[in-house]
Design a protein around this motif. Structure first.
Motif, PDB file in Angstrom:
ATOM      1  N   ASN A 111       0.835  -1.200   0.000  1.00 44.05           N
ATOM      2  CA  ASN A 111       0.000   0.000   0.000  1.00 44.05           C
ATOM      3  C   ASN A 111       0.878   1.262   0.000  1.00 44.05           C
ATOM      4  OD1 ASN A 111      -2.814   1.006   0.178  1.00 44.05           O
ATOM      5  ND2 ASN A 111      -2.056   1.929   2.073  1.00 44.05           N
ATOM      6  N   GLY A 112       1.932   1.249   0.799  1.00 46.86           N
ATOM      7  CA  GLY A 112       2.850   2.382   0.835  1.00 46.86           C
ATOM      8  C   GLY A 112       3.557   2.600  -0.489  1.00 46.86           C
ATOM      9  N   LEU A 113       3.943   1.513  -1.159  1.00 42.11           N
ATOM     10  CA  LEU A 113       4.613   1.640  -2.458  1.00 42.11           C
ATOM     11  C   LEU A 113       3.658   2.162  -3.530  1.00 42.11           C
ATOM     12  CD1 LEU A 113       6.823  -1.572  -2.341  1.00 42.11           C
ATOM     13  CD2 LEU A 113       7.588   0.815  -2.138  1.00 42.11           C
ATOM     14  N   VAL A 114       2.396   1.751  -3.473  1.00 40.86           N
ATOM     15  CA  VAL A 114       1.393   2.285  -4.397  1.00 40.86           C
ATOM     16  C   VAL A 114       1.225   3.785  -4.151  1.00 40.86           C
ATOM     17  CG1 VAL A 114      -1.076   2.257  -4.991  1.00 40.86           C
ATOM     18  CG2 VAL A 114       0.193   0.107  -4.802  1.00 40.86           C
ATOM     19  N   GLY A 115       1.140   4.187  -2.882  1.00 41.47           N
ATOM     20  CA  GLY A 115       1.049   5.607  -2.549  1.00 41.47           C
ATOM     21  C   GLY A 115       2.247   6.390  -3.045  1.00 41.47           C
ATOM     22  N   ARG A 116       3.426   5.810  -2.883  1.00 41.77           N
ATOM     23  CA  ARG A 116       4.652   6.459  -3.381  1.00 41.77           C
ATOM     24  C   ARG A 116       4.592   6.626  -4.891  1.00 41.77           C
ATOM     25  NH1 ARG A 116      10.314   3.428  -4.502  1.00 41.77           N
ATOM     26  NH2 ARG A 116      11.123   5.022  -5.849  1.00 41.77           N
TER      27      ARG A 116
END
Length: 137
Positions: free
Chosen positions: A65-70
Motif C-alpha cells: 500500500n505504501g509503495l502504491v502511494g509512493r
C-alpha cells in the motif's frame, strides 16, 4: 520524489503514468513489515515463511500500500492529495524479484482523477487497484 506538480489541466483520461520498477530485497520486505508494525513471522523470518509453504519472506499488504502511494505521489507531485486507495493482492512479492508499477488515468471528475494501478512481478500481478487523487488546478 517528484518535484513537479501535475496540474489537473495536464491530465486526460487514458494517460499512462511512467513505469516504476522496484527491486525487491529482503531488506525492503523486512523493513516494510517492521515499519508497519507487522511482526507476523512470514514477513521477516525465512524459516517461518518456508514452513508456511513459501520459498522466502514475502511482502505484507501495508508495504505494498505504501509503495502504491509512493508511485502516485511521485507522479502527481507534493501538492496532490491521495483521497482513496483500493488495492487487492495477488501473487507474492519475494526477494530477488522486481515489482513494476504501472498506471493509467481512468476518470476525471472535478479536481479528482482516478488511476488504475498494477504492480507486476515475475509471477504476475502482485497488486491491482485504483487510487483517487486530487490534483491542483
Amino acid at each position: 520524489m517528484s518535484t513537479k506538480n501535475v496540474k489537473l489541466s495536464e491530465v486526460n483520461v487514458g494517460d499512462s503514468l511512467p513505469e516504476l520498477p522496484i527491486p525487491l530485497t529482503t531488506s525492503l520486505i523486512v523493513g516494510g513489515a517492521v515499519a508497519s508494525r507487522d511482526f507476523t513471522p512470514v514477513h521477516h523470518d525465512k524459516s517461518a515463511a518456508q514452513a508456511a509453504g513459501m520459498q522466502d519472506v514475502f511482502m505484507n499488504i501495508l508495504t505494498t500500500n505504501g509503495l502504491v502511494g509512493r508511485y502516485i505521489s511521485d507522479w502527481a507531485g507534493p501538492n496532490a492529495l491521495i483521497r482513496q486507495v483500493k488495492i487487492r493482492l495477488g501473487t507474492p512479492n519475494l526477494p530477488g524479484d522486481t515489482m513494476t508499477l504501472t498506471g493509467s488515468v481512468t476518470s476525471k471528475e472535478g479536481d479528482v482523477v482516478e488511476v488504475e494501478v498494477a504492480g507486476n512481478n515475475s509471477w504476475g500481478n502482485h497488486v491491482t487497484g485504483t487510487v483517487r487523487v486530487a490534483l491542483p488546478r
